[in-house]
Write a protein that holds these residues in place. Structure first.
Motif, PDB file in Angstrom:
ATOM      1  N   MET A 156      32.919  60.782  26.554  1.00 15.76           N
ATOM      2  CA  MET A 156      32.571  62.191  26.498  1.00 15.76           C
ATOM      3  C   MET A 156      31.730  62.484  25.261  1.00 15.76           C
ATOM      4  SD  MET A 156      35.207  65.246  27.199  1.00 15.76           S
ATOM      5  CE  MET A 156      34.881  66.198  25.742  1.00 15.76           C
ATOM      6  N   ALA A 157      32.149  61.887  24.152  1.00 17.88           N
ATOM      7  CA  ALA A 157      31.405  62.104  22.919  1.00 17.88           C
ATOM      8  C   ALA A 157      29.968  61.623  23.085  1.00 17.88           C
ATOM      9  CB  ALA A 157      32.068  61.380  21.765  1.00 17.88           C
ATOM     10  N   ASN A 158      29.822  60.489  23.762  1.00 11.36           N
ATOM     11  CA  ASN A 158      28.481  59.952  23.972  1.00 11.36           C
ATOM     12  C   ASN A 158      27.627  60.882  24.790  1.00 11.36           C
ATOM     13  OD1 ASN A 158      27.729  57.665  22.676  1.00 11.36           O
ATOM     14  ND2 ASN A 158      28.989  56.341  23.975  1.00 11.36           N
ATOM     15  N   MET A 159      28.266  61.444  25.828  1.00 11.89           N
ATOM     16  CA  MET A 159      27.535  62.365  26.681  1.00 11.89           C
ATOM     17  C   MET A 159      27.091  63.571  25.860  1.00 11.89           C
ATOM     18  SD  MET A 159      28.852  64.285  30.057  1.00 11.89           S
ATOM     19  CE  MET A 159      29.313  65.726  29.145  1.00 11.89           C
ATOM     20  N   PHE A 160      28.029  64.000  25.024  1.00 10.44           N
ATOM     21  CA  PHE A 160      27.755  65.159  24.183  1.00 10.44           C
ATOM     22  C   PHE A 160      26.632  64.856  23.203  1.00 10.44           C
ATOM     23  CE2 PHE A 160      28.653  68.279  20.914  1.00 10.44           C
ATOM     24  CZ  PHE A 160      28.897  69.398  21.680  1.00 10.44           C
ATOM     25  N   LEU A 161      26.660  63.659  22.680  1.00  4.58           N
ATOM     26  CA  LEU A 161      25.674  63.305  21.652  1.00  4.58           C
ATOM     27  C   LEU A 161      24.258  63.215  22.213  1.00  4.58           C
ATOM     28  CD1 LEU A 161      27.665  60.687  19.568  1.00  4.58           C
ATOM     29  CD2 LEU A 161      26.945  62.950  18.855  1.00  4.58           C
ATOM     30  N   THR A 162      24.156  62.876  23.488  1.00  2.39           N
ATOM     31  CA  THR A 162      22.812  62.773  24.053  1.00  2.39           C
ATOM     32  C   THR A 162      22.271  64.134  24.472  1.00  2.39           C
ATOM     33  OG1 THR A 162      23.776  62.280  26.195  1.00  2.39           O
ATOM     34  CG2 THR A 162      23.034  60.407  24.878  1.00  2.39           C
ATOM     35  N   MET A 163      23.152  65.184  24.453  1.00  7.07           N
ATOM     36  CA  MET A 163      22.685  66.516  24.844  1.00  7.07           C
ATOM     37  C   MET A 163      21.836  67.124  23.727  1.00  7.07           C
ATOM     38  SD  MET A 163      25.231  68.857  26.976  1.00  7.07           S
ATOM     39  CE  MET A 163      26.847  68.565  26.372  1.00  7.07           C
ATOM     40  N   THR A 164      20.682  67.595  24.084  1.00  6.24           N
ATOM     41  CA  THR A 164      19.881  68.334  23.111  1.00  6.24           C
ATOM     42  C   THR A 164      19.427  69.627  23.754  1.00  6.24           C
ATOM     43  OG1 THR A 164      18.149  66.860  23.850  1.00  6.24           O
ATOM     44  CG2 THR A 164      18.900  66.594  21.582  1.00  6.24           C
ATOM     45  N   PRO A 165      20.146  70.719  23.481  1.00  7.47           N
ATOM     46  CA  PRO A 165      19.765  71.981  24.102  1.00  7.47           C
ATOM     47  C   PRO A 165      18.391  72.431  23.623  1.00  7.47           C
ATOM     48  CG  PRO A 165      21.658  72.259  22.655  1.00  7.47           C
ATOM     49  CD  PRO A 165      21.243  70.857  22.533  1.00  7.47           C
ATOM     50  N   GLN A 166      17.683  73.039  24.520  1.00  6.22           N
ATOM     51  CA  GLN A 166      16.357  73.511  24.171  1.00  6.22           C
ATOM     52  C   GLN A 166      16.229  74.919  24.742  1.00  6.22           C
ATOM     53  OE1 GLN A 166      13.342  70.819  25.497  1.00  6.22           O
ATOM     54  NE2 GLN A 166      12.533  70.780  23.426  1.00  6.22           N
ATOM     55  N   VAL A 167      15.993  75.885  23.871  1.00  9.31           N
ATOM     56  CA  VAL A 167      15.939  77.271  24.325  1.00  9.31           C
ATOM     57  C   VAL A 167      14.743  77.452  25.263  1.00  9.31           C
ATOM     58  CG1 VAL A 167      15.599  79.648  23.616  1.00  9.31           C
ATOM     59  CG2 VAL A 167      17.070  78.150  22.282  1.00  9.31           C
ATOM     60  N   ALA A 168      15.043  77.922  26.450  1.00  3.22           N
ATOM     61  CA  ALA A 168      13.973  78.188  27.403  1.00  3.22           C
ATOM     62  C   ALA A 168      13.348  79.534  27.040  1.00  3.22           C
ATOM     63  CB  ALA A 168      14.536  78.224  28.815  1.00  3.22           C
ATOM     64  N   ILE A 169      12.073  79.520  26.761  1.00  2.65           N
ATOM     65  CA  ILE A 169      11.403  80.747  26.312  1.00  2.65           C
ATOM     66  C   ILE A 169      11.584  81.875  27.326  1.00  2.65           C
ATOM     67  CG2 ILE A 169       9.167  81.785  25.728  1.00  2.65           C
ATOM     68  CD1 ILE A 169      10.291  79.857  23.618  1.00  2.65           C
ATOM     69  N   TRP A 170      11.478  81.522  28.588  1.00  2.55           N
ATOM     70  CA  TRP A 170      11.573  82.574  29.610  1.00  2.55           C
ATOM     71  C   TRP A 170      12.952  83.218  29.633  1.00  2.55           C
ATOM     72  CZ3 TRP A 170      15.358  81.988  33.236  1.00  2.55           C
ATOM     73  CH2 TRP A 170      15.850  80.702  33.426  1.00  2.55           C
ATOM     74  N   SER A 171      13.973  82.514  29.151  1.00  3.52           N
ATOM     75  CA  SER A 171      15.331  83.069  29.201  1.00  3.52           C
ATOM     76  C   SER A 171      15.503  84.200  28.189  1.00  3.52           C
ATOM     77  CB  SER A 171      16.364  81.979  28.959  1.00  3.52           C
ATOM     78  OG  SER A 171      16.386  81.589  27.606  1.00  3.52           O
TER      79      SER A 171
END
Lengths: 232, 455
Positions: B405-420
């Motif tokens: 789970m930690a690995n999955m979490f570590l590979t996540m890189t949120p990126q703010v969607a401008i349109w949102s």
């Protein structure tokens, strides 16, 4: 003399479901321009109801009410609101200032509702300051109501009532919450406003207060019991 | 316009009268907008990552992979030495090389996990036999030395290039260049070290994640002759031998088609052809799979849409709850300020003025909440960096390694969607409008006299 207000057999009933309260049971009255009228009577006599009707805050159940020749009953809510804004100034027993506004902003409230919403000009702002000075609060324009004494609050209310230069001022027990000395000051102000030509209609149950007025009516059970001052 | 600005200014004044209450009321919208943006950012980040990864594979590429067929329990049975033979063959390589149109490159790869040592330092990296093109294809940058060349292939040179982590584990205190590494009783000279490359996460189940930092690269022909001798690798595990015979694990076909964006169908068509060829050659075992990054790209796109809808609606519900909270407080405010409403009416306010006043107060409240949420939302990627730091050190599984789970979490890189951002903000304002109408109308409907008499 020209009439400011004319009441013809005015009735006001409140339907409370089980019973119908007849607050006014046929009042006829002429109020000439420039009058200083004191409406007296014990509580429940209908004097407040009468002031509400005169001030356009309420509509009569039957009868006619002409304000400067205009039958108020036929006007829409918005039209009556405009009349309240431009023609009438209100002064209440409990001052009724807007708590979150400063003295100056309270005085300016009637400007917010002028028909057509004209922008507040610098002349308007000058007038606010002038009025504050006139009621003796020129140095407290930034104070909030809770920072003022009762008398001071009532002065703000008077300044506010004068903002749109109304021809008529309705005062509902204006001295009721004040000590006698402050009350006298307030009454003095009303008197001088009357001398400037404004019609003043005041509800009170205090004889001493009523004595300051030019004419008097005494209400009882929803009817005018008589003209003049009736002591105790 | 002027009138509106004035009303807004007065609304702010009224709201500031009860700072705590206004703040708490706003909180619902703040979290609503924040979660909408954060959720969409996580979704967006995941899909961006998937897209990048697919592009790393090369949109112009067609990847043909050997897949280990499922063990059929019928054959072999008790025999403890059995050669498992599957996958791509030299014949496949030649057919592909000879028949695929517009072919600009063909890169075969053979890889296996082997024990590797430098004196008492040992590890089990993935040993990759490949051609020099592999470097460019996998976007490997060289940190020290060089990658091997065609010359090394022809000479069957005993040279290797190692990845950053491999280098660290085998040569913790020295430069690995020109040192030798022992693999299966043979020594190989290190000629280069690759730079650290972020591990790729799995994409939509079709391709598993890869960690490029524990690799060891070797010229393909060297690998085939020294390690994959006679195409077979024999391993001993818990007392029994297992032999696997695979010629190539993967053949990557590079298609020369610059107009990929305009005409993606060409690649798809060629991929279809390759697939058919492979299917006929491996009809029985079905031990070859054809992966088209372009198709994965489409899958990733679909995945993103599903992600966005699910996450967005969850966050949307919290926004709705925030709106209900606002309506509740505004109704209470109307009751509390009944007298003020009466005074304003007496001073000439029309019903519409009162409606407007309270509606704008509500909108200012929700709009401000939206704005704060927006700022918090934009900070999500940075906050994520911090959280990752904590996860890295604290969430370990029983073996002391990072948990799945930690690995999955570590590979996540949120990126703010401008349109949102405009969408979420607009939504918060809308919420104010919708939930403000009822309290505002309730305020305007009050009878002026009743309102004035209200204690």
């Amino acid at each position: 003399m020209e009439l400011t207000a004319k009441l013809v057999n005015l009735q006001k009933h409140y339907d409370l479901g089980t019973i119908v309260v007849k607050a006014l049971r046929g009042v006829s009255l002429d109020i000439p321009e420039g009058d200083f009228l004191a409406i007296m009577g014990s509580s429940g006599s209908g004097k407040s109801t009468m002031l509400n009707l005169l001030g356009g805050l309420d509509r009569p159940t039957s009868g006619e009410y002409y304000l400067r020749g205009q039958n108020v009953a036929t006007l829409s809510d918005d039209e009556i609101s405009a009349i309240r804004n431009t023609l009438i100034g209100f002064i209440f027993q409990s001052f009724n200032l807007v708590a979150q506004y400063s003295v100056l902003e309270n005085i300016a409230v009637p400007l917010l509702y002028r028909p057509g919403y004209p922008p507040i000009s610098s002349a308007d702002e000058d007038r606010c300051n002038e009025l504050a000075k006139m009621v003796g609060l020129g140095d407290r324009t930034d104070h909030k109501p809770y920072q003022l004494s009762g008398g001071q609050q009532q002065r703000v209310a008077i300044a506010r009532a004068l903002m749109n230069d109304p021809a008529i001022i309705m005062a509902d027990e204006p001295t009721g919450n004040l000590d006698s000395k402050t009350g006298e000051e307030i009454l003095g102000m009303l008197k001088s406003l009357n001398e400037q030509g404004r019609t003043i209609i005041m509800v009170t149950h205090e004889v001493e207060v009523a004595e300051q007025a030019k004419s008097h009516i005494y209400m009882k059970d929803g009817l005018i019991a008589g003209h003049g001052i009736f002591r105790g | 316009m002027y009138h509106l600005l004035r009303t807004i200014r007065l609304a702010i004044k009224s709201l500031l009268l009860h700072k705590l209450r206004s703040g708490l009321t706003m909180l619902g919208i703040v979290f609503g907008v924040f979660s909408v943006i954060a959720m969409l950012a996580i979704g967006e980040g995941a899909s961006k990552q998937a897209q990048e990864q697919v592009l790393m594979l090369g949109a112009n590429n067609i990847i043909v992979r050997s897949i280990k067929p499922p063990e059929d329990s019928g054959t072999g049975g008790s025999a403890n030495v059995r050669v498992l033979r599957y996958g791509l063959t030299r014949a496949d390589f030649n057919i592909l090389k000879g028949t695929v149109p517009k072919l600009s490159g063909i890169v075969p790869v053979r890889e296996v996990i082997l024990n590797v040592r430098n004196r008492d330092h040992e590890m089990n990296p993935r040993v990759v036999g490949c051609t020099p093109e592999y470097q460019e294809m996998n976007h490997l940058d060289i940190a020290q030395g060089r990658f091997f060349t065609d010359q090394d292939i022809r000479n069957l040179s005993n040279v290797i290039v190692i990845a950053s982590e491999t280098a660290e584990m085998l040569f913790p205190l020295e430069s690995p260049l020109n040192k030798s590494v022992q693999i299966k009783n043979r020594a190989y000279r290190v000629i280069g070290v690759t730079k650290e490359r972020t591990a790729s996460a799995a994409i939509g189940g079709s391709l598993s994640g890869q960690n490029y930092n524990k690799d060891l690269y070797m010229p393909l022909d060297t690998f085939q002759s020294r390690i994959n001798t006679k195409d077979t690798i024999i391993k001993m595990a818990s007392g029994s031998f297992s032999a696997v015979s695979v010629v190539y694990d993967q053949i990557t076909l590079k298609i020369d088609h610059p107009k990929i964006v305009v005409e993606p169908d060409v690649i798809i068509a060629i991929a279809e052809m390759v697939r058919e060829t492979m299917d006929t050659n491996h009809a029985v075992k079905r031990d070859v799979d054809v992966i088209v990054p372009l198709e994965l790209l489409k899958q990733a796109e679909q995945l993103r849409n599903i992600f966005n809808v699910v996450l967005g609606s969850i966050a949307g519900i919290s926004l709705l709850v925030g709106g209900i909270g606002i309506m509740n407080i505004m109704l209470a405010t109307v009751t509390e300020r009944t007298r003020e409403i009466g005074v304003r009416r007496a001073l000439g306010a029309r019903r519409i003025d009162i409606t407007q006043q309270f509606l704008i107060e509500t909108i200012v409240l929700s709009g401000t909440g939206g704005l704060v949420g927006l700022i918090l939302g934009c900070a999500t990627p940075y906050a994520f960096g911090g959280i990752k730091g904590i996860v890295k050190y604290y969430i370990l599984d029983s073996s002391g390694d990072k948990s799945e789970m930690a690995n999955m979490f570590l590979t996540m890189t949120p990126q703010v969607a401008i349109w949102s951002l405009p969408v979420a903000f607009g939504f918060s304002v809308m919420i104010g409008l919708v939930f403000g109408v009822y309290p505002a109308r309730a305020a305007a409907r009050l009878d002026p006299i009743e309102a004035l008499r209200h204690e």
